[in-house]
Design a protein around this motif. Sequence first.
Motif, short mmCIF file in Angstrom:
data_model
loop_
_atom_site.label_atom_id
_atom_site.label_comp_id
_atom_site.label_asym_id
_atom_site.label_seq_id
_atom_site.Cartn_x
_atom_site.Cartn_y
_atom_site.Cartn_z
N ALA A 1 -69.68 1.01 46.71
CA ALA A 1 -69.76 2.14 45.77
C ALA A 1 -69.88 3.46 46.53
N ARG A 2 -70.60 3.47 47.62
CA ARG A 2 -70.73 4.71 48.42
C ARG A 2 -69.37 5.12 48.99
N ALA A 3 -68.61 4.14 49.47
CA ALA A 3 -67.28 4.46 50.03
C ALA A 3 -66.37 4.99 48.93
N LEU A 4 -66.42 4.36 47.76
CA LEU A 4 -65.59 4.83 46.64
C LEU A 4 -66.00 6.24 46.20
N ALA A 5 -67.31 6.47 46.13
CA ALA A 5 -67.80 7.79 45.70
C ALA A 5 -67.38 8.86 46.70
N ALA A 6 -67.49 8.53 47.99
CA ALA A 6 -67.10 9.51 49.02
C ALA A 6 -65.61 9.82 48.94
N ALA A 7 -64.82 8.85 48.44
CA ALA A 7 -63.38 9.07 48.30
C ALA A 7 -63.04 9.70 46.95
N GLY A 8 -64.06 10.02 46.15
CA GLY A 8 -63.83 10.76 44.91
C GLY A 8 -63.90 9.95 43.63
N ALA A 9 -64.31 8.70 43.69
CA ALA A 9 -64.39 7.89 42.45
C ALA A 9 -65.33 8.57 41.46
N SER B 1 -80.37 18.90 47.36
CA SER B 1 -81.62 19.44 47.88
C SER B 1 -82.56 19.64 46.70
N ASP B 2 -83.68 20.27 46.95
CA ASP B 2 -84.63 20.53 45.86
C ASP B 2 -84.00 21.37 44.75
N THR B 3 -83.02 22.17 45.12
CA THR B 3 -82.42 23.06 44.11
C THR B 3 -80.97 22.70 43.79
N LEU B 4 -80.37 21.83 44.59
CA LEU B 4 -78.94 21.50 44.37
C LEU B 4 -78.76 20.03 44.03
N PRO B 5 -77.83 19.73 43.12
CA PRO B 5 -77.55 18.32 42.80
C PRO B 5 -76.96 17.60 44.01
N PRO B 6 -77.15 16.29 44.08
CA PRO B 6 -76.48 15.53 45.13
C PRO B 6 -74.99 15.48 44.85
N GLU B 7 -74.24 15.16 45.87
CA GLU B 7 -72.80 14.96 45.69
C GLU B 7 -72.60 13.76 44.74
N TYR B 8 -73.37 12.70 45.01
CA TYR B 8 -73.36 11.53 44.12
C TYR B 8 -74.60 10.70 44.36
N VAL B 9 -74.87 9.84 43.41
CA VAL B 9 -75.96 8.88 43.57
C VAL B 9 -75.37 7.50 43.32
N VAL B 10 -75.69 6.57 44.19
CA VAL B 10 -75.33 5.16 43.95
C VAL B 10 -76.62 4.44 43.59
#
Length: 268
Positions: free
Chosen positions: A34-42, A136-145
Amino acid sequence: MALSASPEMPDRHPIDIAWSVVSLAETTSTNDVARALAAAGAPEGTAVIADRQTSGRGRLGRAWHSPPGSGLWCSVILRPRLPLSQLGPLALVVAIAVYRAGQRWQATGLGLKWPNDLVADGRKVAGILTEAVGGSDTLPPEYVVVGIGVNVRRPVDGFPSPLQQTAGALEDLLGINCPTVGEFGTVMLAELADVYRTFVDDGFAGLQAEWLRANITTGRQVDVGGTGGGWSGFAEAIDELGRLVVRRDEGDVVAVAAGDVTLRRPGN
Ligand code: BTN
């Protein structure tokens, strides 16, 4: 408490997840896939399910026993538009979805143990592993698995010796009424879409009462481990951020945001 989007992000996050499921016979860990797919834009709503994991992992560096034909080994990609500081309760939210799915088959005896376990008769039946990338504390993550492991049936060869006293399965509670892994996964994903929407709209406050009703941690004497742990107290409540509120044996009250607790047996 309603959650607020970070200043950089639009105010609302239209959530109605239509799951797109990637099914695998075998993989190392569905979280890795899932992390690899998310990093590729899933997109959000991608779910990876494997029949067997060869390197399934749990929290705190533990291994997760994942033999074929017995459990739901599933990882979902989420892209919440909330800063990391507001995502602490996500594992608790996902645990509610697993709990609700269990209730569809009347799995009475199943309970939520803070922060991320589902337990029956003192045995761990399910666990959740959340991995956020970026943010970060103020920014959303790129993604969460979010990795979800549920022992639906007992493994054909039984649990390996280190787990024999500590692991259990839904089948122990449900016997012949136990669902198949696929049936359980379908219901769990539907419930997950629902609780996730509530969480994004209303924060953990929207699920706090339900978590409390299903939990077996509050009202108990606990040993708190992990970073900053090594002490004991009485678990009094859960707060709106999903933190466990513990009255320490020394008398002060601490809200524990992360870590591990061991439940003392009554009388200990
Ligand atoms: C824990 O209780 O420590 C968390 C266990 C999480 C296990 C699941 S199984 C699916 C996903 N893939 C993994 O490698 N781990 C999670």
